[in-house]
Design a protein around this motif. Structure first.
Motif, mmCIF file in Angstrom:
data_model
loop_
_atom_site.group_PDB
_atom_site.id
_atom_site.type_symbol
_atom_site.label_atom_id
_atom_site.label_comp_id
_atom_site.label_asym_id
_atom_site.label_seq_id
_atom_site.Cartn_x
_atom_site.Cartn_y
_atom_site.Cartn_z
ATOM 1 N N THR A 1 1.033 -13.582 6.252
ATOM 2 C CA THR A 1 0.377 -12.476 6.956
ATOM 3 C C THR A 1 -0.952 -12.121 6.305
ATOM 4 O OG1 THR A 1 2.525 -11.595 7.620
ATOM 5 C CG2 THR A 1 0.666 -10.081 7.697
ATOM 6 N N TYR A 2 -1.021 -12.169 4.993
ATOM 7 C CA TYR A 2 -2.266 -11.856 4.284
ATOM 8 C C TYR A 2 -3.290 -12.972 4.416
ATOM 9 C CZ TYR A 2 -0.779 -7.613 1.855
ATOM 10 O OH TYR A 2 -0.401 -6.342 1.556
ATOM 11 N N ALA A 3 -2.826 -14.205 4.536
ATOM 12 C CA ALA A 3 -3.748 -15.347 4.604
ATOM 13 C C ALA A 3 -4.383 -15.502 5.983
ATOM 14 C CB ALA A 3 -3.018 -16.628 4.233
ATOM 15 N N MET A 4 -3.696 -15.118 7.032
ATOM 16 C CA MET A 4 -4.204 -15.346 8.389
ATOM 17 C C MET A 4 -5.540 -14.644 8.677
ATOM 18 S SD MET A 4 -2.374 -17.659 9.597
ATOM 19 C CE MET A 4 -2.840 -17.738 11.300
ATOM 20 N N PRO A 5 -5.729 -13.373 8.300
ATOM 21 C CA PRO A 5 -7.055 -12.770 8.537
ATOM 22 C C PRO A 5 -8.170 -13.486 7.761
ATOM 23 C CG PRO A 5 -5.444 -11.066 8.067
ATOM 24 C CD PRO A 5 -4.779 -12.373 7.821
ATOM 25 N N TRP A 6 -7.865 -13.967 6.560
ATOM 26 C CA TRP A 6 -8.869 -14.699 5.788
ATOM 27 C C TRP A 6 -9.248 -15.993 6.500
ATOM 28 C CZ3 TRP A 6 -11.723 -13.038 1.848
ATOM 29 C CH2 TRP A 6 -11.316 -11.868 1.201
ATOM 30 N N LEU B 1 -15.555 -23.294 4.628
ATOM 31 C CA LEU B 1 -14.723 -24.281 5.310
ATOM 32 C C LEU B 1 -13.606 -24.768 4.390
ATOM 33 C CD1 LEU B 1 -14.261 -25.994 7.849
ATOM 34 C CD2 LEU B 1 -15.801 -27.690 6.861
ATOM 35 N N ASN B 2 -13.949 -25.101 3.147
ATOM 36 C CA ASN B 2 -12.931 -25.565 2.200
ATOM 37 C C ASN B 2 -11.894 -24.485 1.919
ATOM 38 O OD1 ASN B 2 -14.056 -28.116 1.977
ATOM 39 N ND2 ASN B 2 -15.334 -27.558 0.241
ATOM 40 N N PHE B 3 -12.351 -23.249 1.761
ATOM 41 C CA PHE B 3 -11.438 -22.125 1.537
ATOM 42 C C PHE B 3 -10.474 -21.974 2.709
ATOM 43 C CE2 PHE B 3 -10.557 -17.533 1.951
ATOM 44 C CZ PHE B 3 -9.919 -17.307 0.735
ATOM 45 N N SER B 4 -10.998 -22.038 3.930
ATOM 46 C CA SER B 4 -10.158 -21.906 5.125
ATOM 47 C C SER B 4 -9.163 -23.052 5.241
ATOM 48 C CB SER B 4 -11.020 -21.838 6.387
ATOM 49 O OG SER B 4 -11.835 -20.704 6.366
ATOM 50 N N ILE B 5 -9.606 -24.245 4.936
ATOM 51 C CA ILE B 5 -8.722 -25.415 5.008
ATOM 52 C C ILE B 5 -7.593 -25.281 3.997
ATOM 53 C CG2 ILE B 5 -8.573 -27.903 4.534
ATOM 54 C CD1 ILE B 5 -11.378 -28.139 5.823
ATOM 55 N N VAL C 1 -2.708 -3.738 -0.244
ATOM 56 C CA VAL C 1 -2.929 -4.141 1.137
ATOM 57 C C VAL C 1 -4.430 -4.357 1.390
ATOM 58 C CG1 VAL C 1 -2.621 -3.391 3.538
ATOM 59 C CG2 VAL C 1 -0.846 -2.944 1.879
ATOM 60 N N ALA C 2 -5.252 -3.800 0.529
ATOM 61 C CA ALA C 2 -6.702 -3.957 0.671
ATOM 62 C C ALA C 2 -7.113 -5.425 0.624
ATOM 63 C CB ALA C 2 -7.425 -3.172 -0.413
ATOM 64 N N TRP C 3 -6.338 -6.276 -0.047
ATOM 65 C CA TRP C 3 -6.660 -7.706 -0.082
ATOM 66 C C TRP C 3 -6.657 -8.294 1.317
ATOM 67 C CZ3 TRP C 3 -9.007 -10.090 -3.788
ATOM 68 C CH2 TRP C 3 -8.870 -9.628 -5.091
ATOM 69 N N CYS C 4 -5.741 -7.846 2.144
ATOM 70 C CA CYS C 4 -5.674 -8.333 3.525
ATOM 71 C C CYS C 4 -6.884 -7.848 4.314
ATOM 72 C CB CYS C 4 -4.379 -7.859 4.176
ATOM 73 S SG CYS C 4 -4.145 -8.453 5.854
ATOM 74 N N TYR C 5 -7.196 -6.558 4.180
ATOM 75 C CA TYR C 5 -8.297 -5.980 4.939
ATOM 76 C C TYR C 5 -9.666 -6.404 4.414
ATOM 77 C CZ TYR C 5 -4.732 -3.077 7.052
ATOM 78 O OH TYR C 5 -3.627 -2.648 7.725
ATOM 79 N N ALA C 6 -9.740 -6.892 3.206
ATOM 80 C CA ALA C 6 -11.017 -7.339 2.643
ATOM 81 C C ALA C 6 -11.567 -8.565 3.366
ATOM 82 C CB ALA C 6 -10.856 -7.636 1.156
ATOM 83 N N ALA C 7 -10.717 -9.249 4.109
ATOM 84 C CA ALA C 7 -11.181 -10.414 4.871
ATOM 85 C C ALA C 7 -12.223 -10.020 5.907
ATOM 86 C CB ALA C 7 -9.997 -11.099 5.554
ATOM 87 N N ILE C 8 -12.126 -8.802 6.427
ATOM 88 C CA ILE C 8 -13.057 -8.362 7.470
ATOM 89 C C ILE C 8 -14.486 -8.268 6.934
ATOM 90 C CG2 ILE C 8 -13.626 -6.498 9.086
ATOM 91 C CD1 ILE C 8 -10.548 -5.924 9.151
#
Length: 164
Positions: free
Chosen positions: A52-57, A16-20, A127-134
């Motif tokens: 763009t990278y932060a939104m999937p996270w 939650l804190n990370f997302s906030i 780009v793997a940083w973005c996909y690592a959110a999954i």
């Protein structure tokens, strides 16, 4: 069970804190970019990529918090069914969801791994940083699902003990 609940409470708070924090950063960057673009006719080089990278996270890690809190869309079709049927169906659904999440974690790791060498145009990071959110978000959801399955089993056990 208490240790798992304690661990999940800690992870939920961390997620939650990370997302906030990410949401605040995205909001500030988007606001700054808008002001710079329309007021000063210039823009920052990295803003769009970073957002763009932060939104999937935000979506996947925040989604894990929503999953644990039962804050996702839920349709109850067993309104007047017997309690044993409700518990059995809930457990079956949770096990199916857990299976899907485990599969998604595995697939997400493979997919992120395939994109390790691809670099983003502006920031020149993988780009793997973005996909690592999954896989990360689905891992937390899977852990929270394990907790739900254990709780469902113990609730069913408690109901059976109360009837005896």
């Amino acid at each position: 069970m208490k240790q798992l609940t304690k661990c999940c409470n800690f992870l939920e708070k961390a997620c939650l804190n990370f997302s906030i924090i990410l949401l605040v950063i995205v909001t500030l960057l988007t606001f700054t970019e808008t002001v710079l673009r329309y007021a000063f006719h210039s823009s920052l080089k990295y803003t769009q990529e970073l957002v763009t990278y932060a939104m999937p996270w935000i979506a996947f890690v925040g989604g894990a918090v929503a999953w644990r809190r039962n804050a996702l869309v839920n349709i109850d079709v067993l309104g007047k069914a017997p309690i044993w049927l409700k518990i059995t169906c809930r457990l079956a659904c949770q096990l199916l969801i857990l299976t899907l999440l485990v599969f998604t974690v595995q697939s997400g790791i493979r997919y992120a791994g395939r994109n390790l060498l691809q670099l983003s145009p502006a920031m020149q990071i993988s780009v793997a940083w973005c996909y690592a959110a999954i896989p990360v978000g689905c891992f937390f959801m899977a852990l929270f699902s394990i907790e739900k399955v254990i709780k469902s089993c113990s609730l069913q056990y408690e109901k059976e003990v109360d009837k005896a």
